[in-house]
Scaffold this motif. Structure first.
Motif, PDB file in Angstrom:
ATOM      1  N   ALA A   1      11.074  -8.965   2.980  1.00  0.00           N
ATOM      2  CA  ALA A   1      10.129  -8.014   3.101  1.00  0.00           C
ATOM      3  C   ALA A   1       8.934  -8.625   2.292  1.00  0.00           C
ATOM      4  O   ALA A   1       9.386  -9.570   1.459  1.00  0.00           O
ATOM      5  N   ALA A   2       7.848  -8.404   2.738  1.00  0.00           N
ATOM      6  CA  ALA A   2       6.439  -8.695   2.323  1.00  0.00           C
ATOM      7  C   ALA A   2       5.200  -7.995   2.214  1.00  0.00           C
ATOM      8  O   ALA A   2       5.485  -7.171   3.175  1.00  0.00           O
ATOM      9  N   ALA A   3       4.521  -7.971   1.525  1.00  0.00           N
ATOM     10  CA  ALA A   3       3.317  -7.441   1.506  1.00  0.00           C
ATOM     11  C   ALA A   3       2.248  -7.868   0.812  1.00  0.00           C
ATOM     12  O   ALA A   3       2.345  -8.747  -0.150  1.00  0.00           O
ATOM     13  N   GLN A   4       0.860  -7.929   1.851  1.00  0.00           N
ATOM     14  CA  GLN A   4      -0.079  -8.619   1.270  1.00  0.00           C
ATOM     15  C   GLN A   4      -1.435  -7.862   1.436  1.00  0.00           C
ATOM     16  O   GLN A   4      -1.602  -6.974   2.487  1.00  0.00           O
TER      17      GLN A   4
ATOM     18  N   ASP B   1      -9.464 -12.880  -2.372  1.00  0.00           N
ATOM     19  CA  ASP B   1      -8.724 -11.876  -2.880  1.00  0.00           C
ATOM     20  C   ASP B   1      -7.186 -11.686  -1.785  1.00  0.00           C
ATOM     21  O   ASP B   1      -6.810 -10.789  -1.325  1.00  0.00           O
ATOM     22  N   LEU B   2      -6.428 -12.897  -2.244  1.00  0.00           N
ATOM     23  CA  LEU B   2      -5.411 -12.663  -1.531  1.00  0.00           C
ATOM     24  C   LEU B   2      -4.393 -12.525  -2.567  1.00  0.00           C
ATOM     25  O   LEU B   2      -4.031 -13.091  -3.667  1.00  0.00           O
ATOM     26  N   TYR B   3      -3.384 -11.406  -2.301  1.00  0.00           N
ATOM     27  CA  TYR B   3      -2.430 -11.077  -3.262  1.00  0.00           C
ATOM     28  C   TYR B   3      -1.296 -10.690  -2.276  1.00  0.00           C
ATOM     29  O   TYR B   3      -1.127 -10.118  -1.349  1.00  0.00           O
ATOM     30  N   ARG B   4       0.044 -11.480  -2.766  1.00  0.00           N
ATOM     31  CA  ARG B   4       1.218 -11.553  -1.846  1.00  0.00           C
ATOM     32  C   ARG B   4       2.411 -11.372  -2.484  1.00  0.00           C
ATOM     33  O   ARG B   4       2.582 -12.223  -3.616  1.00  0.00           O
ATOM     34  N   THR B   5       3.172 -10.675  -2.362  1.00  0.00           N
ATOM     35  CA  THR B   5       4.575 -10.479  -2.689  1.00  0.00           C
ATOM     36  C   THR B   5       5.650 -10.580  -1.791  1.00  0.00           C
ATOM     37  O   THR B   5       5.556 -10.045  -0.544  1.00  0.00           O
ATOM     38  N   ALA B   6       7.043 -11.441  -1.730  1.00  0.00           N
ATOM     39  CA  ALA B   6       7.922 -11.417  -0.637  1.00  0.00           C
ATOM     40  C   ALA B   6       9.229 -11.554  -1.647  1.00  0.00           C
ATOM     41  O   ALA B   6       9.467 -12.080  -2.595  1.00  0.00           O
ATOM     42  N   VAL B   7      10.001 -11.077  -0.835  1.00  0.00           N
ATOM     43  CA  VAL B   7      11.668 -10.879  -1.521  1.00  0.00           C
ATOM     44  C   VAL B   7      12.483 -11.124  -0.020  1.00  0.00           C
ATOM     45  O   VAL B   7      12.221 -10.751   0.888  1.00  0.00           O
TER      46      VAL B   7
END
Length: 797
Positions: free
Chosen positions: A283-286, A259-265
């Motif tokens: 920025a990143a969120a996981q 269940d790894l979900y990650r977004t980075a900008v």
């Protein structure tokens, strides 16, 4: 000591008396944009001649093997005005030529997507390391891990496989993903961020999310001019992302096992047309689960940076980093058993469902002002402020029995760390006769305070209803969850629990690197004076000071090969309680090292070979006969010796390699009485043999053009636990083998990456062995994930 110095000094003298012979010349320099930013991947070459290269990430270039004569040097790239200059060069001469680019409407926009032939190799150190020279010329072993390597290996935090890229570095026991705890050359090394020592307790800074990281630098040995005080084994420096002056951006999405979900900008922009005001936002969120039940590690980070070119010679940069983490109780990674390592399933945990999470907010601010004085001198003033806030707990057994019964206990771990750090240093060059001087001088100041409440605990289980590891029940615990008293301030609770520690220091240093024979031989003379006061575990403060010298020599055997030798010292105050009430002395140490560096294939790849001997004295360690963890004992004197080899760069078109090997022999040479150790015991917490490799190949033509393959391996042999014993094999861990592999594809702005980690599905772990703390001798270990997968897609704009 004279006997120990004899051999290294002979080597230094032999290198110093190396006689220059007639050879081809070299042209090198730095290319910047009009706003003073480094211009990466700009083409530099001799007009109508085969010698051509491109600038690296820091705008530096080098052209070698140039015959004496007159030439036209040409600087060009898409979107910039071509510059040409007439030059004349002699045999054996090193000519330094710097260029400032003239911007047009397409200023450097397309330059950043040019060839990646040095994607894994970084040729110059970051300015925060204070060295104003190529790594090839430095009398020091410094290994960099590039941002491209971090992306290709899908590394998302500092504790996530970074160390495979550096010889001899490994991670030891840790509290979850709270900190990284890197060991190298027989000791834990210091953690730095942008040149500041960010260690404010035994547990170090929060593991950095890779969204804020540009690259990493591992410095072997004390490197006193980089530290106010630190361990003789070295340090690592996390360099955060800064504005580049290019209008570019990237967004990426990552999916993974558990269940790894990650977004980075990453957004990099010029705010003004003239390029003086720049901005960058990362920025990143996981959300991240685990192969163990009831365990998670959710994070987000944000890092805005702004820089302003006040004048042509003055630049100011301000940076803020916020990392927020919500993770399962930080002790959930630990497993305990009386039956031996790996005696429980890999996914085993003591953590019950709905155990309260640990919450962390890590704030840091960096301010940097650079003032250039002419072409040869530069003053850097910078300051850092850090505020770390933690509310949580640590899961630890009150006892472990041979029938598998365990009384699980949760202890409060609320903490606050504050650091105020400042640096001012000057770099410059001057010539006296035929000698070139590279001058470095400056001072450091710092104040660090850490407080934690460890004074409350709550057993989850009852003697009449214990937890049994062979029949685990992870539901609501028999004694319920803790309800800690947080009505009083953290400071009051920390004082009552003896959970306060801190440090103040001031230091001044001066270094002169003298260049002889057209800078082919470089003699480094340096000294640092450090005064520090420190308190720990609620104890009283004490002060210590020391002058630490440094002497080094680097000789260019040819245009691409250098040999070096260095002797330097380290100084590290420490605190603790001794049973006899004796005075705790600072750690002192010295490092003697020789090495060879070479750039191959016009700098596309390089090798570094080093041999070292580190002496460390007065180090404290836990008293193994004290189950209350109150007292320490003096370990005595230990010596680490070893050989390290690093290979990094592009070996052939599309084929890149990172490979390293380290042999480490670390022993206690003079054990202090009643320390629990004996002479010739191995030092706890390291591997004698460490081998790593990462290979990446991009197909160059045909139907599969732009597809690529990755493969990596890590092998550790002869590992010692953190409490090693020569007489009890239970302390020693088995060998470690991890194999990773993957595929990638890139076309234009899109890149897709997929990796499989732990391909062989090995039960990987690090561990320890406890005697005297529980009613039985107990093995403890932390397992790594089984075979798992990650898939990423990135889009550049």
């Amino acid at each position: 000591m004279k006997k120990n110095l004899k051999s290294p000094l002979v080597v230094l003298l032999l290198l110093f008396h190396f006689v220059a012979f007639a050879q081809n010349g070299t042209i090198k320099g730095r290319i910047t944009s009009a706003d003073g930013q480094p211009a990466a991947y700009v083409s530099v070459g001799l007009k109508n001649k085969p010698q051509n290269t491109a600038t690296d990430d820091n705008g530096n270039y080098i052209l070698s093997k140039i015959k004496a004569g007159n030439y036209i040097i040409r600087v060009s790239a898409i979107g910039i005005a071509t510059q040409e200059k007439n030059i004349s060069i002699n045999d054996g001469q090193t000519l330094e030529l710097n260029f400032t680019l003239s911007e047009n409407s397409q200023i450097l926009k397309e330059v950043s997507v040019q060839a990646k032939k040095n994607a894994y190799k970084i040729s110059t150190p970051d300015n925060s390391l204070r060295l104003n020279q190529p790594l090839l010329e430095a009398a020091q072993n410094i290994q960099s891990v590039s941002g491209q390597a971090l992306k290709d290996q899908q590394i998302i935090s500092m504790s996530d496989g970074v160390l495979r890229n550096v010889s001899g570095a490994m991670r030891t026991s840790h509290w979850g993903d709270l900190y990284t705890n890197v060991h190298m050359r027989g000791s834990q090394i210091q953690a730095m961020r942008n040149g500041f020592n960010f260690v404010n307790s035994f547990w170090g800074p929060l593991t950095e999310d890779m969204s804020i990281v540009d690259h990493l630098e591992f410095v072997k040995g004390p490197a006193g001019f980089m530290l106010s005080n630190g361990d003789p084994s070295g340090m690592y420096n996390v360099v955060t992302k800064k504005p580049t002056g290019l209008n570019k951006g990237e967004v990426s999405f990552t999916l993974g096992s558990f269940d790894l979900y990650r977004t980075a900008v990453d957004l990099d922009r010029k705010l003004t047309e003239d390029g003086k005001l720049l901005f960058r936002l990362n920025a990143a969120a996981q959300q991240k689960g685990s192969f163990r039940p009831n365990e998670s590690n959710d994070r987000y980070s944000i890092a805005p940076v702004i820089s302003y070119q006040l004048t042509h010679s003055t630049k100011f940069t301000a940076e803020y980093n916020l990392q927020r983490a919500q993770m399962t109780d930080v002790g959930s990674y630990y497993v305990f058993s009386t039956e031996g390592y790996l005696s429980l399933p890999r996914k085993f945990t003591y953590a019950p469902e709905n155990l309260p999470k640990t919450n962390i907010n890590d704030h840091s601010v960096f301010l940097n002002l650079i003032q250039n004085i002419g072409d040869q001198w530069k003053i850097t003033a910078q300051t850092a402020y850090s505020k770390y806030l933690q509310t949580g707990s640590s899961l630890w057994p009150a006892d472990v029995l041979t029938n598998g019964d365990v009384i699980r206990s949760v202890g409060i771990w609320d903490a606050e760390s504050t650091m105020k750090l400042g640096q001012l240093f000057i770099n410059g060059e001057v010539k006296t006769g035929g000698i070139k001087h590279r001058i470095l001088a400056g001072f450091d100041i710092g104040k660090k305070d850490y407080m934690a409440d460890w004074g409350q605990s709550h057993p989850l289980d009852l003697p009449s209803s214990p937890f049994n590891m062979y029949h685990p029940n992870l539901g609501y615990p028999p004694n319920g969850f803790p309800n800690f008293d947080r009505t009083t301030s953290l400071e009051a609770r920390a004082i009552a629990a003896g959970g306060t520690m801190g440090q103040k220091y001031t230091a001044g240093y001066l270094q002169d690197e003298l260049g002889f024979f057209n800078n082919r031989a470089r003699l480094t003379l340096a000294a640092r004076y450090t005064k520090a006061s420190q308190y720990q575990w609620g104890g009283t403060s004490y002060s210590a000071s020391k002058l630490t010298p440094r002497i080094g020599l680097s000789v260019s055997l040819d245009q691409n090969t250098a040999a070096y030798g260095v002797y330097d010292q380290a100084f590290l105050p420490q605190s603790g309680k001794l049973k006899d009430g004796g005075e705790v002395k600072p750690i002192t140490g010295s490092n003697m090292e020789i090495g060879f560096k070479r750039d191959w294939a016009d700098g596309k790849w390089n090798t570094t070979l080093s041999l070292y001997r580190i002496l460390k004295q007065n180090e404290l360690t836990a008293d193994v006969q004290d189950p209350t963890f109150t007292y320490s004992v003096v370990l005595g004197e230990k010596v680490a010796k070893g050989i390290e080899l690093d290979i990094k760069g592009e070996l052939a078109k599309g084929l890149s390699l990172i490979a390293n090997y380290a042999y480490t022999d670390a022993k206690i040479t003079s054990a202090f009485p009643n320390s629990g150790f004996a002479n010739n015991d191995l030092v706890p917490g390291y591997a004698k043999h460490t081998t790593n490799a990462w290979l990446s190949y991009t197909i160059q033509s045909g139907f599969l053009k732009d597809f690529g393959l990755n493969a990596g391996v890590t092998y550790l042999k002869d590992r010692t636990s953190f409490s090693y014993s020569a007489t009890n094999p239970a302390y020693n861990m088995g060998d470690y083998t991890k194999v990773d592999a993957g595929l990638f594809w890139s076309k234009g702005p899109v890149k897709i990456t997929a990796n499989v980690f732990n391909v062989l599905n090995e039960y990987l772990y690090i561990g320890d062995y406890y005697t005297g703390y529980f009613s039985n001798n107990v093995y403890s270990w932390q397992a790594e994930a089984p075979r798992n997968y990650r898939f990423s897609i990135a889009y550049k704009f």
